[in-house]
Enzyme design. Structure first.
Site, PDB file in Angstrom:
ATOM      1  CB  SER A 276      43.347  44.030  35.901  1.00 15.81           C
ATOM      2  OG  SER A 276      44.625  44.355  35.572  1.00 15.81           O
TER       3      SER A 276
ATOM      4  CE  LYS B 240      44.700  47.258  33.534  1.00 14.24           C
ATOM      5  NZ  LYS B 240      45.439  46.291  33.796  1.00 14.24           N
TER       6      LYS B 240
ATOM      7  CB  SER C  44      46.585  42.216  34.690  1.00 13.78           C
ATOM      8  OG  SER C  44      46.239  41.641  35.941  1.00 13.78           O
TER       9      SER C  44
END
EC number: 6.3.5.7
Length: 512
Positions: free
Chosen positions: A157, A82, A181
């Site tokens: 997210s 990420k 997330s």
């Protein structure tokens, strides 16, 4: 959309490791296959930064270690990170214009440990700006599309991470979970993901959103894959002030236990060797009320019925402050974000406005240009609740409520159940742009995940079915444990995945 042919041929991490050890495939071949698949699936917008030279250099090093017999446990396994983790070599932007082009001089601890274990990174994955969002629509670099239905969001997210794993572009990915997330995108993309106990995985080098809530976690197709990753990622880090040290495993007055990095494996082995007969699954009545979509409720109920067939029993429990987790979180997290993001001023690093008069104007223009709307919204909320005259009324009250929410979970675990199960999200993935006129509507999607984050508990999502009008949007089952119960959660998920095939299903190719 093209899946990595070599990855899907050999399966999960254990199968890939065996294939690499037997020389059925090389790390370079796996890496190149993944790079090709990522390029073919560029319409998903899952990747932000790819550098084939860096990836193939890591793959060649993994092949050399395998040949020399010095390979780590993840040698040659293709993963991606990420874009909230700083990485040396790959750019790190946190999905924001504010950090466009930023090159970190060091690796985050999570990145460092996975690299030391031999994992090969294919690049950096798209995410909501500074990890603020529930649909991955807040990235400055465009939304990520759900591989199951490219009209839909992947969740956020960590949407790029979930989409890349679901599309089988990588064997696994890293994510961050502040209020859901990791779990929410895992659920909406039909993959497995876990948020460990707060403090068990280092936050060093993870770009901060809400420091008392942020926690790194892996995403992968199966719970067994998650265990492989978590075993490498966890462990004390002196560079992170919130990292937990190993001790004798005795609970303190808050119910927390500090253990070493092998606790997940030990808990997994212990739970996996025991029959499920008599296991008490707490089912919160607040998770099955108004607002839960019928298709999600049906899929979760079927998963609970499967656990009953394995010998577990359902126990009704109450988490009475479930809905209050939303206002508590959206006071605490923005307050911490307003403090953490104050460092992005255009002076030390980050975007700097091209035109300005004095220093104050430079800072204000740089922040106005560099931050997106959702980030600005949360900074404003956080600054307000921390301001003189409102601190006691909002921030301190939210912290008191946070403690009560944690106590609700502890009462349930102490007196009523061994684990808690329920939905991850109240609905399947919505379409991209559905909440454009009311961006705060996304906040309600986290109603079942926020309490866990506020309490610092471990929780995971496993795929348990599909819903939506056409029946092709995934549903996730949330499994919540007591502090440091990651091993048990993963073992229970594995038992479920041994008798179901939801985690083995992958989206068919479709035009993005």
């Amino acid at each position: 959309m093209t899946q990595s042919a070599l990855h899907t041929e050999f399966g999960g991490i254990a199968a890939l490791r065996d294939a690499l050890a037997r020389r059925q495939v090389s790390a370079v071949e796996l890496a190149q296959s993944g790079l090709d698949a990522a390029q073919a699936a560029s319409g998903l917008n899952a990747f932000l930064h790819i550098d084939p030279d860096l990836t193939l250099a890591q793959a060649r090093a993994a092949d050399a270690a395998l040949a020399a017999g010095t390979a780590g446990p993840l040698a040659g396994i293709p993963i991606a990170h990420k874009d909230a983790f700083v990485t040396r070599g790959w750019r790190t932007t946190a999905g924001s214009k504010m950090l466009a082009g930023y090159a970190s001089p060091f690796d985050a601890t999570v990145v460092e440990r996975l690299a030391e274990a031999g994992a090969v990174s294919l690049g950096k994955l798209n995410c909501d700006e500074f990890a603020m969002g529930s649909g991955n629509e807040n990235s400055a670099y465009g939304p990520v599309r759900n591989p199951w239905d490219t009209r839909a969001v992947p969740g956020g997210s960590s949407g790029g991470s979930a989409a890349a794993v679901a599309a089988r572009l990588v064997a696994a990915a890293t994510g961050t979970d502040t209020g859901g997330s990791v779990r929410q995108p895992a659920a909406l993309c039909g993959v497995s993901g876990i948020k460990p106990t707060y403090g068990t995985v280092s936050r060093y080098g993870m770009i901060a959103f809400g420091s008392s809530l942020d926690q790194a976690g892996p995403l992968a197709p199966s719970s067994r894959d998650l265990l492989e990753l978590l075993d490498v990622m966890t462990g004390f880090d002196p560079r992170d002030a919130t990292s937990l040290q190993a001790c004798d495993g005795q609970a303190n007055e808050s119910g927390r236990v500090r253990r070493g990095h092998d606790a997940a494996q030990a808990g997994y082995d212990a739970a996996g060797s025991q029959p499920l007969k008599g296991l008490r699954i707490g089912v919160p009545q607040e998770y099955f009320g108004a607002g839960l979509a019928p298709d999600v409720a049906a899929a979760v109920d079927a998963a609970l019925a499967q656990f009953e067939q394995l010998g577990a029993v359902r126990v009704p429990v109450s988490l009475p402050r479930t809905e209050l987790a939303i206002p508590a979180y959206y006071v605490i997290a923005p307050a911490e974000a307003s403090s953490n993001l104050a460092r992005y001023d255009g002076v030390r690093y980050g975007h700097r406005a091209a035109q300005y008069g004095d220093l104050n104007e430079m800072i204000s223009r740089s922040r106005a240009e560099g931050f997106g709307d959702e980030v600005k919204r949360r900074i404003l909320i956080g600054t307000y609740v921390l301001s003189h005259g409102y601190y006691d009324a909002y921030y301190l009250q939210a912290q008191r409520l946070r403690r009560l929410i944690a106590q609700d979970f502890q009462r349930a675990f102490a007196d009523q159940c061994d684990v808690i199960m329920g939905p991850v999200s109240p609905t399947v993935a919505k379409n991209i742009g559905d909440n454009r006129d009311d961006p705060t509507a996304d906040w309600l999607a986290d109603v079942y995940t926020l309490g866990v984050s506020l309490a610092g508990l471990p929780a995971m999502s496993v795929p348990c079915g599909f819903g939506g009008q056409d029946g092709r949007r995934p549903v996730g089952l949330q499994i919540i444990g007591n502090y440091f119960d990651e091993g048990r959660l993963l073992a229970l998920a594995d038992r479920y995945q041994q008798v179901t095939d939801w985690h083995q299903r992958a989206p068919v190719s479709q035009d993005a």
